[in-house]
Motif scaffolding. Structure first.
Motif, PDB file in Angstrom:
ATOM      1  N   TRP A   1       6.711  26.187  32.101  1.00 36.22           N
ATOM      2  CA  TRP A   1       6.364  27.119  31.032  1.00 36.22           C
ATOM      3  C   TRP A   1       7.514  27.225  30.035  1.00 36.22           C
ATOM      4  N   ASP A   2       7.168  27.427  28.787  1.00 35.70           N
ATOM      5  CA  ASP A   2       8.169  27.526  27.731  1.00 35.70           C
ATOM      6  C   ASP A   2       9.036  28.758  27.937  1.00 35.70           C
ATOM      7  N   GLY A   3      10.335  28.567  27.719  1.00 36.36           N
ATOM      8  CA  GLY A   3      11.248  29.690  27.820  1.00 36.36           C
ATOM      9  C   GLY A   3      11.830  29.896  29.196  1.00 36.36           C
ATOM     10  N   SER A   4      11.426  29.072  30.167  1.00 37.51           N
ATOM     11  CA  SER A   4      11.989  29.209  31.507  1.00 37.51           C
ATOM     12  C   SER A   4      13.367  28.565  31.538  1.00 37.51           C
ATOM     13  N   ASP A   5      14.112  28.877  32.573  1.00 38.89           N
ATOM     14  CA  ASP A   5      15.441  28.295  32.697  1.00 38.89           C
ATOM     15  C   ASP A   5      15.369  26.974  33.454  1.00 38.89           C
ATOM     16  N   GLY A   6      16.257  26.069  33.121  1.00 39.77           N
ATOM     17  CA  GLY A   6      16.444  24.868  33.923  1.00 39.77           C
ATOM     18  C   GLY A   6      15.266  23.928  33.911  1.00 39.77           C
ATOM     19  N   TYR A   7      14.891  23.473  35.131  1.00 38.81           N
ATOM     20  CA  TYR A   7      13.958  22.367  35.263  1.00 38.81           C
ATOM     21  C   TYR A   7      12.493  22.752  35.074  1.00 38.81           C
ATOM     22  N   ARG A   8      12.200  24.032  34.866  1.00 41.47           N
ATOM     23  CA  ARG A   8      10.796  24.424  34.724  1.00 41.47           C
ATOM     24  C   ARG A   8      10.350  24.505  33.268  1.00 41.47           C
ATOM     25  N   ASP A   9      11.199  24.116  32.352  1.00 37.13           N
ATOM     26  CA  ASP A   9      10.903  24.304  30.933  1.00 37.13           C
ATOM     27  C   ASP A   9       9.892  23.274  30.431  1.00 37.13           C
ATOM     28  N   LEU A  10       8.734  23.729  30.017  1.00 34.89           N
ATOM     29  CA  LEU A  10       7.659  22.840  29.579  1.00 34.89           C
ATOM     30  C   LEU A  10       8.076  22.029  28.372  1.00 34.89           C
ATOM     31  N   GLN A  11       8.588  22.690  27.348  1.00 35.72           N
ATOM     32  CA  GLN A  11       8.962  21.967  26.137  1.00 35.72           C
ATOM     33  C   GLN A  11      10.088  20.982  26.404  1.00 35.72           C
ATOM     34  N   GLY A  12      11.006  21.350  27.296  1.00 35.12           N
ATOM     35  CA  GLY A  12      12.089  20.439  27.650  1.00 35.12           C
ATOM     36  C   GLY A  12      11.567  19.153  28.275  1.00 35.12           C
ATOM     37  N   TRP A  13      10.573  19.266  29.160  1.00 36.58           N
ATOM     38  CA  TRP A  13      10.023  18.085  29.801  1.00 36.58           C
ATOM     39  C   TRP A  13       9.177  17.264  28.813  1.00 36.58           C
ATOM     40  N   ILE A  14       8.509  17.943  27.880  1.00 39.79           N
ATOM     41  CA  ILE A  14       7.754  17.211  26.853  1.00 39.79           C
ATOM     42  C   ILE A  14       8.719  16.383  25.998  1.00 39.79           C
ATOM     43  N   GLU A  15       9.843  16.978  25.618  1.00 42.88           N
ATOM     44  CA  GLU A  15      10.827  16.259  24.812  1.00 42.88           C
ATOM     45  C   GLU A  15      11.414  15.083  25.601  1.00 42.88           C
ATOM     46  N   HIS A  16      11.651  15.290  26.888  1.00 43.62           N
ATOM     47  CA  HIS A  16      12.134  14.198  27.736  1.00 43.62           C
ATOM     48  C   HIS A  16      11.124  13.056  27.760  1.00 43.62           C
ATOM     49  N   GLU A  17       9.860  13.390  27.876  1.00 44.41           N
ATOM     50  CA  GLU A  17       8.808  12.372  27.931  1.00 44.41           C
ATOM     51  C   GLU A  17       8.695  11.643  26.600  1.00 44.41           C
ATOM     52  N   GLN A  18       8.856  12.357  25.515  1.00 44.46           N
ATOM     53  CA  GLN A  18       8.821  11.721  24.192  1.00 44.46           C
ATOM     54  C   GLN A  18       9.969  10.710  24.050  1.00 44.46           C
ATOM     55  N   GLU A  19      11.149  11.095  24.497  1.00 43.61           N
ATOM     56  CA  GLU A  19      12.300  10.189  24.421  1.00 43.61           C
ATOM     57  C   GLU A  19      12.068   8.929  25.249  1.00 43.61           C
ATOM     58  N   GLN A  20      11.505   9.114  26.459  1.00 49.72           N
ATOM     59  CA  GLN A  20      11.255   7.968  27.324  1.00 49.72           C
ATOM     60  C   GLN A  20      10.189   7.045  26.736  1.00 49.72           C
ATOM     61  N   ALA A  21       9.138   7.637  26.165  1.00 51.46           N
ATOM     62  CA  ALA A  21       8.065   6.830  25.573  1.00 51.46           C
ATOM     63  C   ALA A  21       8.573   6.056  24.365  1.00 51.46           C
ATOM     64  N   GLU A  22       9.399   6.701  23.552  1.00 49.15           N
ATOM     65  CA  GLU A  22       9.947   6.026  22.372  1.00 49.15           C
ATOM     66  C   GLU A  22      10.874   4.883  22.793  1.00 49.15           C
ATOM     67  N   LYS A  23      11.695   5.115  23.802  1.00 49.83           N
ATOM     68  CA  LYS A  23      12.610   4.084  24.298  1.00 49.83           C
ATOM     69  C   LYS A  23      11.830   2.904  24.877  1.00 49.83           C
ATOM     70  N   ALA A  24      10.763   3.202  25.654  1.00 51.83           N
ATOM     71  CA  ALA A  24       9.950   2.138  26.248  1.00 51.83           C
ATOM     72  C   ALA A  24       9.304   1.283  25.164  1.00 51.83           C
ATOM     73  N   ALA A  25       8.820   1.924  24.107  1.00 44.92           N
ATOM     74  CA  ALA A  25       8.200   1.178  23.009  1.00 44.92           C
ATOM     75  C   ALA A  25       9.235   0.310  22.298  1.00 44.92           C
ATOM     76  N   LYS A  26      10.436   0.852  22.117  1.00 49.11           N
ATOM     77  CA  LYS A  26      11.502   0.087  21.457  1.00 49.11           C
ATOM     78  C   LYS A  26      11.904  -1.114  22.292  1.00 49.11           C
ATOM     79  N   ASP A  27      12.039  -0.902  23.623  1.00 54.93           N
ATOM     80  CA  ASP A  27      12.401  -2.006  24.522  1.00 54.93           C
ATOM     81  C   ASP A  27      11.340  -3.094  24.524  1.00 54.93           C
ATOM     82  N   ALA A  28      10.075  -2.678  24.343  1.00 55.41           N
ATOM     83  CA  ALA A  28       8.973  -3.644  24.333  1.00 55.41           C
ATOM     84  C   ALA A  28       8.765  -4.263  22.963  1.00 55.41           C
ATOM     85  N   GLY A  29       9.495  -3.757  21.964  1.00 55.23           N
ATOM     86  CA  GLY A  29       9.366  -4.290  20.612  1.00 55.23           C
ATOM     87  C   GLY A  29       8.071  -3.904  19.932  1.00 55.23           C
ATOM     88  N   THR A  30       7.500  -2.783  20.336  1.00 50.46           N
ATOM     89  CA  THR A  30       6.247  -2.315  19.746  1.00 50.46           C
ATOM     90  C   THR A  30       6.444  -0.934  19.147  1.00 50.46           C
TER      91      THR A  30
END
Length: 416
Positions: free
Chosen positions: A88-117
């Motif tokens: 949930w948004d606004g929680s501390d540490g590892y339970r932060d929804l927006q934090g995990w969404i941002e992490h997933e966005q970074e990973q997806a962008e990196k994967a696309a870059k590594d694949a050249g797409t």
């Protein structure tokens, strides 16, 4: 028991105490509903529509905690997945929804870059629960046949973690969120647990606190606990009806219970009922591995007698006073002798087993004395260092100071 219903007033009272019921499961430490604009903001980040059950959940609570078991087959292992948090948004540490969404966005962008797409900028999998950084639960948010599916991801651990998942793994839980919640269960009755640590412990403590310190009515608390306990898996009925062998996942629960309670007679009953002891029971560990590692020596002996497979490295799991009869049975059924096991048996106060393994090592062509001295001295150093840290208050250990001192004495007095 199986038809427990709550009145609107009772549900409202539970809500005041941070408890929400969703898809027949209990969420506690539940947050207020997620505002519509926040749901819309998450929707804008996804490749397809948010699944309706997830929206329904967020409309009841933006997040909270769960306390159930979840076991999945993953990379050939049988893995316990920790789904104890709803982000949930606004929680501390590892339970932060927006934090995990941002992490997933970074990973997806990196994967696309590594694949050249190029990356679309939209998520195909939305993280919404899990445990810290090691276990995560996703829902598929891209259009297509898999839309709404719930998937678990688990982080692999270093090779030193015996029988653990050593590479990241993932597994589908259910086609939708309701099915995923139905997969959450209790392997043991939390009101009569088989061990000191069990699923339900955290929830029961939470409810007791709400009653003792916050005025939750005792009858309503008991009703909630009874509702929660409906998730306890019943393997005893199919065992009695001779159908358990047709339900391998449930049979594994029964087998884990037999080991947790060191119940040799139950092992005999399971064998007679045609339950298979093949394959992993916990991580990559066979049933005999788990039993030996948990000092369930009566259950381990019963498993060997019933023909359960014995892994070549079974002796590495010894952590207690294993009887020489069981040690002989393990050696006779596939366990390979090694010097580390000699040292473990000596430290645990099982000298007869240590000598049996030493004899088997010699027969296998291993020069035991010098290897034993090296391994023994290494373990002594480790135990003495740990004990010193406990003495000055800088460390803790499951054996305690007395247990560590006892193992040191065993090692110092043992002779090949």
């Amino acid at each position: 028991m199986n038809d427990i219903r709550f009145t609107p007033d009772e549900l409202s009272t539970l809500r005041e105490h941070g408890v929400v019921l969703f898809a027949d499961r209990v969420i506690f430490d539940a947050q207020p509903p997620m505002p519509a604009q926040q749901i819309a903001a998450v929707q804008a980040l996804c490749a397809g529509p948010l699944p309706e059950p997830l929206v329904a959940l967020w409309q009841q609570t933006a997040g909270g905690r769960l306390d159930y078991d979840l076991t999945l087959e993953m990379n050939g292992n049988v893995e316990a997945v920790s789904w104890t948090e709803l982000f949930w948004d606004g929680s501390d540490g590892y339970r932060d929804l927006q934090g995990w969404i941002e992490h997933e966005q970074e990973q997806a962008e990196k994967a696309a870059k590594d694949a050249g797409t190029p990356w679309s900028g939209k998520l195909t999998h939305l993280p919404f629960g899990g445990f810290e950084y090691r276990d995560r639960i996703y829902t598929v948010v891209e259009p297509g046949a898999g839309h709404g599916q719930i998937v678990a991801w688990k982080q692999g651990l270093p090779p030193a973690w015996t029988h653990a998942l050593h590479e990241d793994g993932q597994s589908a839980i259910a086609p939708d969120l309701h099915g995923a919640f139905a997969a959450l269960h209790l392997e043991e009755d939390p009101l009569a647990p088989a061990g000191d640590y069990f699923s339900g412990q955290t929830l029961l403590e939470y409810m007791d606190d709400r009653h003792q310190d916050h005025g939750l009515d005792l009858d309503l608390m008991d009703k909630l606990v009874a509702f929660y306990c409906r998730a306890v898996l019943d393997w005893r009925t199919p065992l009695a009806e001779a159908t358990l062998r047709h339900q391998p996942a449930l049979a594994r629960v029964a087998l884990r219970h037999a080991i947790a309670t060191d119940d040799a007679e139950l092992i005999v009953q399971l064998a007679a009922a045609g339950v298979s002891f093949e394959g992993p029971l916990q991580g990559s560990a066979l049933a005999t591995d788990v039993a030996v590692g948990h000092d369930a020596f009566a259950a381990a002996a019963a498993l060997v007698r019933a023909g359960a497979p014995v892994a070549a490295d079974a002796l590495r799991n010894i952590n207690g006073q294993i009887a020489p009869e069981l040690t002989s049975a393990l050696l006779a059924n596939g366990a390979e002798p090694n010097v580390a096991a000699i040292v473990k048996c000596a430290a645990c106060g099982a000298p007869a087993s240590a000598h049996l393994i030493a004899d088997a090592c010699t027969q296998a062509g291993i020069d035991v004395p010098p290897a034993f001295v090296t391994d023994r001295d290494a373990m002594l150093l480790e135990l003495e260092t740990t004990l010193a840290k406990m003495t000055d208050g800088t460390n803790a250990h499951y054996l305690g100071q007395e247990g560590l001192a006892e193992r040191i004495e065993h090692l110092e007095t043992f002779r090949l």
